[in-house]
Design a protein around this motif. Structure first.
Motif, PDB file in Angstrom:
ATOM      1  N   VAL A   1     -20.272  11.873 -14.032  1.00 26.87           N
ATOM      2  CA  VAL A   1     -20.639  13.248 -14.374  1.00 26.87           C
ATOM      3  C   VAL A   1     -19.956  13.663 -15.667  1.00 26.87           C
ATOM      4  O   VAL A   1     -18.747  13.466 -15.833  1.00 26.87           O
ATOM      5  N   TRP A   2     -20.748  14.236 -16.574  1.00 25.52           N
ATOM      6  CA  TRP A   2     -20.231  14.801 -17.807  1.00 25.52           C
ATOM      7  C   TRP A   2     -20.724  16.247 -17.910  1.00 25.52           C
ATOM      8  O   TRP A   2     -21.847  16.497 -18.342  1.00 25.52           O
ATOM      9  N   PRO A   3     -19.904  17.235 -17.516  1.00 29.94           N
ATOM     10  CA  PRO A   3     -20.321  18.641 -17.635  1.00 29.94           C
ATOM     11  C   PRO A   3     -20.482  19.026 -19.100  1.00 29.94           C
ATOM     12  O   PRO A   3     -19.794  18.500 -19.981  1.00 29.94           O
ATOM     13  N   LYS A   4     -21.402  19.961 -19.368  1.00 36.48           N
ATOM     14  CA  LYS A   4     -21.598  20.414 -20.739  1.00 36.48           C
ATOM     15  C   LYS A   4     -20.499  21.375 -21.177  1.00 36.48           C
ATOM     16  O   LYS A   4     -20.250  21.533 -22.365  1.00 36.48           O
ATOM     17  N   VAL A   5     -19.848  22.027 -20.217  1.00 38.11           N
ATOM     18  CA  VAL A   5     -18.750  22.930 -20.544  1.00 38.11           C
ATOM     19  C   VAL A   5     -17.521  22.112 -20.935  1.00 38.11           C
ATOM     20  O   VAL A   5     -17.050  21.281 -20.164  1.00 38.11           O
ATOM     21  N   GLY A   6     -17.019  22.346 -22.128  1.00 38.74           N
ATOM     22  CA  GLY A   6     -15.831  21.631 -22.576  1.00 38.74           C
ATOM     23  C   GLY A   6     -16.110  20.240 -23.099  1.00 38.74           C
ATOM     24  O   GLY A   6     -15.189  19.458 -23.329  1.00 38.74           O
ATOM     25  N   GLY A   7     -17.365  19.898 -23.327  1.00 38.12           N
ATOM     26  CA  GLY A   7     -17.721  18.580 -23.835  1.00 38.12           C
ATOM     27  C   GLY A   7     -18.991  18.094 -23.183  1.00 38.12           C
ATOM     28  O   GLY A   7     -19.517  18.703 -22.257  1.00 38.12           O
ATOM     29  N   SER A   8     -19.527  16.989 -23.647  1.00 40.99           N
ATOM     30  CA  SER A   8     -20.766  16.457 -23.086  1.00 40.99           C
ATOM     31  C   SER A   8     -20.822  14.964 -23.352  1.00 40.99           C
ATOM     32  O   SER A   8     -20.062  14.428 -24.168  1.00 40.99           O
ATOM     33  N   LEU A   9     -21.747  14.305 -22.676  1.00 43.40           N
ATOM     34  CA  LEU A   9     -21.938  12.877 -22.886  1.00 43.40           C
ATOM     35  C   LEU A   9     -22.403  12.619 -24.324  1.00 43.40           C
ATOM     36  O   LEU A   9     -21.932  11.681 -24.978  1.00 43.40           O
ATOM     37  N   ALA A  10     -23.316  13.466 -24.814  1.00 40.76           N
ATOM     38  CA  ALA A  10     -23.789  13.300 -26.194  1.00 40.76           C
ATOM     39  C   ALA A  10     -22.633  13.409 -27.177  1.00 40.76           C
ATOM     40  O   ALA A  10     -22.577  12.676 -28.177  1.00 40.76           O
ATOM     41  N   ASN A  11     -21.697  14.301 -26.892  1.00 37.44           N
ATOM     42  CA  ASN A  11     -20.537  14.449 -27.762  1.00 37.44           C
ATOM     43  C   ASN A  11     -19.667  13.202 -27.723  1.00 37.44           C
ATOM     44  O   ASN A  11     -19.119  12.777 -28.756  1.00 37.44           O
ATOM     45  N   GLU A  12     -19.535  12.584 -26.544  1.00 33.51           N
ATOM     46  CA  GLU A  12     -18.739  11.368 -26.450  1.00 33.51           C
ATOM     47  C   GLU A  12     -19.411  10.213 -27.201  1.00 33.51           C
ATOM     48  O   GLU A  12     -18.733   9.338 -27.746  1.00 33.51           O
TER      49      GLU A  12
END
Length: 283
Positions: free
Chosen positions: A173-184
């Motif tokens: 799980v990668w929540p969009k709050v505080g970061g995201s999978l796309a950001n990683e």
């Protein structure tokens, strides 16, 4: 809204983010123009200094299939970690049953849904209408998801074979709050796998077996082979080299480079090998 619980396979351990290293700048630049959608296959960073050395070691050299991408959360499942459990399925009448390895997909489960996901990448099964592409009805490509009933019935009636499927338990799980999978991905922690390479990667992973002490090394080798095949433009990792390919320094004598950040400070130990060791211990 998606309700998340803990995956039963690994006891639902806590998820924490890995650290990021500057060596991933090249992968980051490639990712800036790439969209992350359901159906996208990602590979763990190929940087010598793995972002998963100290935390989330299971994501080191991982292969992660994105199964959901919306404005609240990203969900994915790892494909390269067979567990010690299997799913017994009856074969075609007159043939023995088979045990399909269950793979550790992540720490969480989606509430109200079966913890197991059945995946295939077989063109004949696609043409037979077995499952649906994660890309949606408009694209008949990529990895397909089917229900457990669909898969087991297809095996029982001889339409499919047990080895056609990868079965995973749990999601990441990668929540969009505080970061995201796309950001990683943009930061270089993951790299997008070209669609043209997915078939070869999937076939390689199908060679893995239910995990035992005797086949641990073999399963890791197959996982690494699949990871290397997923590289953009072909294999491109320090792990593709044999130990003899690297000229290592000993102590601080001749040839020692104190600015070489691919080794542990004041030693000849490669950081990439530390990450590999950490992954083996996690398994």
């Amino acid at each position: 809204e998606i309700g998340l619980g803990t995956a039963p396979l690994m006891g639902g351990a806590d998820v924490s983010k890995g650290t990021v290293d500057k060596l991933m700048a090249e992968a980051a630049s490639l990712a800036l123009s790439q969209d992350i959608t359901a159906g996208t296959l990602l590979r763990g960073s190929s940087a010598d200094r793995s972002p998963f050395l100290l935390k989330k070691q299971e994501l080191h050299h991982s292969l992660v299939l994105v199964i959901l991408e919306d404005d609240k959360v990203s969900l994915g499942c790892m494909l390269n970690h067979p567990a010690t459990k299997g799913y017994e399925v009856s074969g075609k009448r007159g043939t023995p049953s088979s045990s399909i390895p269950i793979r550790y997909g992540g720490d969480y489960a989606i509430k109200g849904q079966s913890p197991l996901m059945w995946l295939h990448n077989n063109p004949k099964l696609r043409d037979a209408g077995l499952g649906k592409s994660f890309f949606g009805e408009e694209r008949s490509e990529g990895i397909y998801l089917c229900s457990q009933d669909e898969a087991t019935q297809a095996i029982t009636y001889g339409v499919a074979k047990a080895e056609d499927f990868l079965v995973t338990s749990g999601v990441c799980v990668w929540p969009k709050v505080g970061g995201s999978l796309a950001n990683e991905v943009k930061r270089g922690m993951f790299e997008v796998v070209e669609l043209s390479k997915v078939d070869d990667v999937f076939r390689t992973l199908q060679r893995q077996e239910m995990l035992t002490k005797d086949n641990l090394v073999e399963n890791i080798d197959v996982a690494n082979e699949a990871w290397r095949k997923s590289a953009r433009g072909g294999p491109s990792s320090s792990d593709d080299k044999s130990p003899d390919d690297d000229t290592l320094t000993i102590g601080i004598g001749e040839g020692f480079d104190e600015d070489d950040d691919t080794v542990v400070f004041n030693s000849d130990v490669k950081l990439s090998e530390l990450a590999n060791d950490a992954l083996r211990k996690w398994m």
